[in-house]
Design an enzyme around this catalytic site. Sequence first.
Site, PDB file in Angstrom:
ATOM      1  N   LYS A 135       0.645  -1.298  -0.080  1.00 23.39           N
ATOM      2  CA  LYS A 135      -0.088   0.130   0.140  1.00 23.39           C
ATOM      3  C   LYS A 135       0.781   1.361   0.038  1.00 23.39           C
ATOM      4  CE  LYS A 135      -3.748  -1.855   2.128  1.00 23.39           C
ATOM      5  NZ  LYS A 135      -5.066  -1.747   3.118  1.00 23.39           N
ATOM      6  N   ARG A 141      -5.561  -8.085  -8.566  1.00 21.69           N
ATOM      7  CA  ARG A 141      -6.275  -9.461  -8.781  1.00 21.69           C
ATOM      8  C   ARG A 141      -7.600  -9.430  -9.089  1.00 21.69           C
ATOM      9  NH1 ARG A 141      -9.300  -9.208  -3.792  1.00 21.69           N
ATOM     10  NH2 ARG A 141      -8.509  -7.897  -2.293  1.00 21.69           N
ATOM     11  N   LYS A 154      -2.270   1.939   8.958  1.00 22.36           N
ATOM     12  CA  LYS A 154      -2.383   1.023   7.924  1.00 22.36           C
ATOM     13  C   LYS A 154      -1.211  -0.003   7.867  1.00 22.36           C
ATOM     14  CE  LYS A 154      -6.017   2.545   4.824  1.00 22.36           C
ATOM     15  NZ  LYS A 154      -6.183   2.741   3.412  1.00 22.36           N
ATOM     16  N   GLU A 205      -2.196   7.375   7.490  1.00 24.48           N
ATOM     17  CA  GLU A 205      -2.846   8.412   6.672  1.00 24.48           C
ATOM     18  C   GLU A 205      -4.036   9.142   7.433  1.00 24.48           C
ATOM     19  OE1 GLU A 205      -3.777   5.695   3.229  1.00 24.48           O
ATOM     20  OE2 GLU A 205      -5.886   5.908   3.761  1.00 24.48           O
ATOM     21  N   LYS A 206      -4.453  10.324   6.848  1.00 29.17           N
ATOM     22  CA  LYS A 206      -5.512  11.156   7.633  1.00 29.17           C
ATOM     23  C   LYS A 206      -6.687   9.984   7.480  1.00 29.17           C
ATOM     24  CE  LYS A 206      -7.957  14.750   8.889  1.00 29.17           C
ATOM     25  NZ  LYS A 206      -7.517  15.434  10.223  1.00 29.17           N
ATOM     26  N   VAL A 212     -13.757  -9.879  -5.003  1.00 27.47           N
ATOM     27  CA  VAL A 212     -14.967 -10.623  -4.478  1.00 27.47           C
ATOM     28  C   VAL A 212     -16.165 -10.096  -5.531  1.00 27.47           C
ATOM     29  CG1 VAL A 212     -16.552 -11.077  -2.694  1.00 27.47           C
ATOM     30  CG2 VAL A 212     -14.007 -11.072  -2.437  1.00 27.47           C
ATOM     31  N   ARG A 248     -23.301  -9.921  -0.041  1.00 26.75           N
ATOM     32  CA  ARG A 248     -22.472 -10.996   0.573  1.00 26.75           C
ATOM     33  C   ARG A 248     -23.067 -11.649   1.626  1.00 26.75           C
ATOM     34  NH1 ARG A 248     -16.110  -9.185   0.737  1.00 26.75           N
ATOM     35  NH2 ARG A 248     -15.974  -7.652  -1.130  1.00 26.75           N
ATOM     36  N   GLU A 304      -8.815   1.312  -5.568  1.00 27.28           N
ATOM     37  CA  GLU A 304      -9.715   1.619  -4.742  1.00 27.28           C
ATOM     38  C   GLU A 304      -9.713   3.183  -4.351  1.00 27.28           C
ATOM     39  OE1 GLU A 304     -10.935  -2.376  -2.803  1.00 27.28           O
ATOM     40  OE2 GLU A 304      -9.719  -1.120  -1.528  1.00 27.28           O
TER      41      GLU A 304
END
Length: 456
Positions: free
Chosen positions: A117, A293, A159, A201-202, A296, A339, A275
């Site tokens: 990331k 990849r 993160k 990160e914020k 889902v 889901r 994203e």
Amino acid sequence: MTLHRVLVANRGEIAVRIIRACRDLGMETVQVHSSADENSLPVKLADESVLIGPPPASQSYLLPKVLVEAALKTGCDAVHPGYGFLSENAEFAELCAQAGLRFIGPSAEVIRLMGDKSAARRAAIEAGVPVTPGSTDPIVDRAEGLKLAREIGFPVLIKASAGGGGRGMRVVESEAGFDAALDSATREAESAFGNGEVYIEKYLPRVRHIEVQIMGDGVDIVHFGERDCSIQRRHQKLVEESPSPALSEKQRADIADAACRLARKVAYCGAGTMEFILDPASGDFYFIEMNTRIQVEHPVTEMVTNSDLVKMQLVIADTGKLPVTQDDVVFCGHAIECRINAEDPERGFMPKPGKLTDLILPSGPGVRVDSHVYQGYDLPPYYDSLMAKVITWGRDREEALARMKRALGEMEITGVPSTVAFHQRLLSEPAFLEGDVHTRFVRESMWAGHPMQGML
Ligand code: ADP
Ligand code: ADP
Ligand code: MG
């Protein structure tokens, strides 16, 4: 076709999905399985199956060498990693390539660049794509980290660089909680991903999660529009839809353009997702990560573009070329995915595996179900709790929602708890029906005052 036989290096519904795509292309399949998955649907459906180890994923599905050996032993020429497990593991991609096996995904080099990331944030900045305010370097020192958090301004998000599935992430509201959050995020990342590296990160409250599906062949990049995945718990998606009800046509074009720009910058090959989070108040969007990849929720995109993304992954791996141009991608209607997990929403979405004594899955106009479960199936406790994905399509959002309501009403699952009732409740929430939600909607609105609210 130069590829003839594909090792399915995954399990569950995505393994079934891969087998179906292979079959449509006339490719043979070999399904790997742990001893807990002997009676699983993908094992029954594949042309051949190979036992790779005991139930814990760390002793089976997560062993690169064992999977490569299984592929070679069974005469495979390609490996599909699905999602989760080793799908974003650069060493696995490398090992496949060294063994002469085609890895269905980008090169190890690109996985290293975009699967991490903090590295992906750096690439985004270089491509002129906005990222959430924060650092691009790992935190090596507690005092440095706190200093940075102060500069960024609380709340911040710690993160894991290697994170995924909502893990290795901690929201820190104020300075007082910083040290403890840093320790627990590092520890969780270390145990879940074998890499304790974290960055800051914020944290932007009340945002929407918007992601763009792209496909590339290292030269050309095509996008398949966006998915809105704002309904989440514990930073994990529960519902996804396309198109997003929150975007103007201008924002839609801008965000797809940013995603393509970044993909082009890294000469992306295969299926991938960029994203972003969108601040609905300002209209600003920020890149948060790339998944290198298949995801889902890819069926949502398949329904609105009338395409088969898994088949396309295989074709790109086989020919080295994208089989479509941007003009070929035509958007039609609206699709939603719910889901269905073996989890008890009332108990903080706690997973609870077991035997599915009774099972009725929905069908009918505009309904698609991607699933590996069947009546009598015993869900093993070792893996993900996803049982099925119910996807509905409609000419517009209203029709897709009506069909989802109908589909969920037809479902019957006994033996394990499920998220069906949660989705039914969501479908009666006025804010959701109006498309006016954010990533903390379940926690802050639906679970307001619930004893388990803090767990979401
Ligand atoms: P998607 O990003 O496709 O929407 P999820 O975030 O729900 O999917 O992840 C899909 C599956 O992959 C889950 O089982 C999740 O725990 C797992 N997963 C995702 N990313 C990683 C990762 N980096 N490492 C290990 N498992 C991961
Ligand atoms: P994962 O690899 O686990 O999917 P992501 O970086 O995609 O991790 O983040 C998961 C979710 O956490 C996002 O979908 C979003 O809801 C939330 N999130 C991530 N970054 C931020 C942020 N900077 N501010 C607010 N929410 C965030
Ligand atoms: Mg994510």
